[in-house]
Design a protein around this motif. Structure first.
Motif, PDB file in Angstrom:
ATOM      1  N   MET A   2       0.826  -1.202   0.000  1.00  0.00           N
ATOM      2  CA  MET A   2       0.000   0.000   0.000  1.00  0.00           C
ATOM      3  C   MET A   2       0.870   1.265   0.000  1.00  0.00           C
ATOM      4  N   GLU A   3       1.969   1.242   0.730  1.00  0.00           N
ATOM      5  CA  GLU A   3       2.895   2.387   0.723  1.00  0.00           C
ATOM      6  C   GLU A   3       3.446   2.615  -0.683  1.00  0.00           C
ATOM      7  N   GLU A   4       3.821   1.514  -1.356  1.00  0.00           N
ATOM      8  CA  GLU A   4       4.355   1.617  -2.712  1.00  0.00           C
ATOM      9  C   GLU A   4       3.291   2.143  -3.679  1.00  0.00           C
ATOM     10  N   LEU A   5       2.072   1.681  -3.516  1.00  0.00           N
ATOM     11  CA  LEU A   5       0.972   2.158  -4.365  1.00  0.00           C
ATOM     12  C   LEU A   5       0.738   3.653  -4.180  1.00  0.00           C
ATOM     13  N   GLU A   6       0.662   4.082  -2.935  1.00  0.00           N
ATOM     14  CA  GLU A   6       0.383   5.493  -2.647  1.00  0.00           C
ATOM     15  C   GLU A   6       1.488   6.385  -3.217  1.00  0.00           C
ATOM     16  N   ALA A   7       2.731   5.905  -3.175  1.00  0.00           N
ATOM     17  CA  ALA A   7       3.853   6.684  -3.713  1.00  0.00           C
ATOM     18  C   ALA A   7       3.805   6.753  -5.241  1.00  0.00           C
ATOM     19  N   PHE A   8       3.317   5.690  -5.871  1.00  0.00           N
ATOM     20  CA  PHE A   8       3.381   5.578  -7.330  1.00  0.00           C
ATOM     21  C   PHE A   8       2.150   6.128  -8.058  1.00  0.00           C
ATOM     22  N   LEU A   9       0.967   5.969  -7.474  1.00  0.00           N
ATOM     23  CA  LEU A   9      -0.267   6.355  -8.175  1.00  0.00           C
ATOM     24  C   LEU A   9      -0.241   7.780  -8.747  1.00  0.00           C
ATOM     25  N   PRO A  10       0.297   8.776  -8.040  1.00  0.00           N
ATOM     26  CA  PRO A  10       0.303  10.133  -8.621  1.00  0.00           C
ATOM     27  C   PRO A  10       1.103  10.249  -9.919  1.00  0.00           C
ATOM     28  N   TYR A  11       1.983   9.273 -10.191  1.00  0.00           N
ATOM     29  CA  TYR A  11       2.828   9.324 -11.388  1.00  0.00           C
ATOM     30  C   TYR A  11       2.301   8.458 -12.526  1.00  0.00           C
ATOM     31  N   VAL A  12       1.222   7.734 -12.287  1.00  0.00           N
ATOM     32  CA  VAL A  12       0.637   6.900 -13.345  1.00  0.00           C
ATOM     33  C   VAL A  12      -0.049   7.830 -14.345  1.00  0.00           C
ATOM     34  N   ASP A  13       0.358   7.736 -15.609  1.00  0.00           N
ATOM     35  CA  ASP A  13      -0.125   8.717 -16.592  1.00  0.00           C
ATOM     36  C   ASP A  13      -0.813   8.094 -17.801  1.00  0.00           C
ATOM     37  N   ASN A  14      -1.180   6.818 -17.715  1.00  0.00           N
ATOM     38  CA  ASN A  14      -1.882   6.198 -18.838  1.00  0.00           C
ATOM     39  C   ASN A  14      -2.592   4.918 -18.390  1.00  0.00           C
ATOM     40  N   TRP A  15      -3.535   4.469 -19.199  1.00  0.00           N
ATOM     41  CA  TRP A  15      -4.355   3.310 -18.844  1.00  0.00           C
ATOM     42  C   TRP A  15      -3.537   2.026 -18.735  1.00  0.00           C
ATOM     43  N   ALA A  16      -2.511   1.877 -19.555  1.00  0.00           N
ATOM     44  CA  ALA A  16      -1.758   0.619 -19.586  1.00  0.00           C
ATOM     45  C   ALA A  16      -1.027   0.375 -18.264  1.00  0.00           C
ATOM     46  N   VAL A  17      -0.395   1.407 -17.727  1.00  0.00           N
ATOM     47  CA  VAL A  17       0.292   1.275 -16.439  1.00  0.00           C
ATOM     48  C   VAL A  17      -0.738   1.081 -15.326  1.00  0.00           C
ATOM     49  N   CYS A  18      -1.808   1.871 -15.381  1.00  0.00           N
ATOM     50  CA  CYS A  18      -2.856   1.768 -14.367  1.00  0.00           C
ATOM     51  C   CYS A  18      -3.412   0.343 -14.293  1.00  0.00           C
ATOM     52  N   ASP A  19      -3.721  -0.226 -15.461  1.00  0.00           N
ATOM     53  CA  ASP A  19      -4.351  -1.541 -15.486  1.00  0.00           C
ATOM     54  C   ASP A  19      -3.368  -2.674 -15.233  1.00  0.00           C
ATOM     55  N   MET A  20      -2.083  -2.370 -15.299  1.00  0.00           N
ATOM     56  CA  MET A  20      -1.063  -3.363 -14.948  1.00  0.00           C
ATOM     57  C   MET A  20      -1.004  -3.557 -13.434  1.00  0.00           C
ATOM     58  N   PRO A  34      -8.320  14.055  -7.645  1.00  0.00           N
ATOM     59  CA  PRO A  34      -8.380  14.821  -8.895  1.00  0.00           C
ATOM     60  C   PRO A  34      -7.569  14.165 -10.011  1.00  0.00           C
ATOM     61  N   HIS A  35      -6.833  13.123  -9.655  1.00  0.00           N
ATOM     62  CA  HIS A  35      -5.964  12.434 -10.612  1.00  0.00           C
ATOM     63  C   HIS A  35      -6.730  11.305 -11.303  1.00  0.00           C
ATOM     64  N   ALA A  36      -6.843  11.379 -12.622  1.00  0.00           N
ATOM     65  CA  ALA A  36      -7.689  10.461 -13.388  1.00  0.00           C
ATOM     66  C   ALA A  36      -7.334   8.990 -13.171  1.00  0.00           C
ATOM     67  N   TYR A  37      -6.053   8.684 -13.151  1.00  0.00           N
ATOM     68  CA  TYR A  37      -5.675   7.260 -13.097  1.00  0.00           C
ATOM     69  C   TYR A  37      -5.742   6.696 -11.686  1.00  0.00           C
ATOM     70  N   THR A  38      -5.760   7.570 -10.686  1.00  0.00           N
ATOM     71  CA  THR A  38      -6.047   7.105  -9.325  1.00  0.00           C
ATOM     72  C   THR A  38      -7.521   6.720  -9.247  1.00  0.00           C
ATOM     73  N   GLN A  39      -8.387   7.518  -9.855  1.00  0.00           N
ATOM     74  CA  GLN A  39      -9.811   7.178  -9.917  1.00  0.00           C
ATOM     75  C   GLN A  39     -10.022   5.876 -10.685  1.00  0.00           C
ATOM     76  N   ARG A  40      -9.348   5.743 -11.799  1.00  0.00           N
ATOM     77  CA  ARG A  40      -9.493   4.528 -12.615  1.00  0.00           C
ATOM     78  C   ARG A  40      -9.045   3.301 -11.819  1.00  0.00           C
ATOM     79  N   PHE A  41      -7.932   3.434 -11.115  1.00  0.00           N
ATOM     80  CA  PHE A  41      -7.425   2.319 -10.320  1.00  0.00           C
ATOM     81  C   PHE A  41      -8.437   1.913  -9.246  1.00  0.00           C
ATOM     82  N   ALA A  42      -9.057   2.902  -8.594  1.00  0.00           N
ATOM     83  CA  ALA A  42     -10.055   2.609  -7.554  1.00  0.00           C
ATOM     84  C   ALA A  42     -11.218   1.817  -8.137  1.00  0.00           C
ATOM     85  N   MET A  43     -11.697   2.221  -9.304  1.00  0.00           N
ATOM     86  CA  MET A  43     -12.793   1.485  -9.947  1.00  0.00           C
ATOM     87  C   MET A  43     -12.365   0.074 -10.327  1.00  0.00           C
ATOM     88  N   CYS A  44     -11.128  -0.043 -10.780  1.00  0.00           N
ATOM     89  CA  CYS A  44     -10.596  -1.360 -11.140  1.00  0.00           C
ATOM     90  C   CYS A  44     -10.564  -2.277  -9.921  1.00  0.00           C
TER      91      CYS A  44
END
Length: 225
Positions: free
Chosen positions: A85-103, A127-137
């Motif tokens: 969870m610590e690693e996720l929280e550090a990384f999610l703000p830098y996820v900038d596309n669907w492919a990384v998010c869905d990985m 406010p970060h799109a791919y953090t929202q996408r990850f939550a839905m995933c």
């Protein structure tokens, strides 16, 4: 060039790079090295738990798309819920596309779904799109079967975004919900609770699914707007 970058460039496939870059239009082609996913998985398993991986993962943001994919795979390898969870929280703000998010799909998160659930409303409000996408995933992957509650549909329906990749995940979530929890999910389609594009895309994807009955598909078709 870093040691990790050297390893990635050694695995580069130019034709795959061109194909892969075409699938991620939000990423500059110059940032795509072109390493195939099976090779990235092998590299992640090679590196996990070593000092090079720890140094690499702490050095954010990365320069290349393939580095972000590798970071996602290294996070997936973590077997400790808290550290993951610590690693996720550090990384999610830098996820900038669907492919990384869905990985991103650490199996360890399924071991404590109650704790995972504590993070999801906050991610959905990001406010970060791919953090929202990850939550839905995460809701789609872990909370549409035995751990399902109707309130989770409300969490996803409440997200308002102009971002294509957020709306597409919203539609994917509801299409999957129509396959797995039809009686609950169809109320959101009947009530037109989703923005029109997302509403219609949810119906389209559900009607393309082999898990939705012909009768349900026929009915859903009548609900298009």
């Amino acid at each position: 060039m870093t040691e990790i970058q050297e390893k990635l460039f050694a695995l580069r496939d130019e034709k795959y790079r061109d194909f892969n870059a075409s699938l991620i239009p939000t990423v500059d082609k110059a940032a795509v090295i072109g390493v195939r996913v099976p090779q990235l998985r092998r590299l992640a398993k090679e590196l996990k738990n070593g000092p090079l991986a720890a140094e690499f993962m702490a050095d954010l943001p990365h320069e290349y798309h393939d580095e972000n994919l590798l970071q996602a795979l290294l996070i997936n390898e973590n077997k400790d819920f808290g550290l993951c969870m610590e690693e996720l929280e550090a990384f999610l703000p830098y996820v900038d596309n669907w492919a990384v998010c869905d990985m991103l799909g650490p199996k360890v998160l399924a071991k404590d779904k109650e704790k995972l659930l504590e993070h999801i409303p906050r991610w959905l409000d990001s406010p970060h799109a791919y953090t929202q996408r990850f939550a839905m995933c995460m809701l789609m992957s872990h909370f549409l079967e035995e751990d399902f509650r109707e309130e989770y549909l409300e969490l996803v329906a409440a997200v308002k975004s102009e971002e294509y990749y957020v709306r597409m995940m919203q539609a994917w979530y509801f299409a999957t919900a129509l396959a797995k929890q039809y009686d609950s999910a169809v109320k959101y389609i009947e009530g037109r609770r989703l923005e029109s594009w997302t509403h219609n895309k949810s119906i389209q994807k559900a009607r393309e699914s082999f898990r939705v009955s012909p009768e349900h598909k026929a009915y859903l078709k009548t609900l298009k707007v």
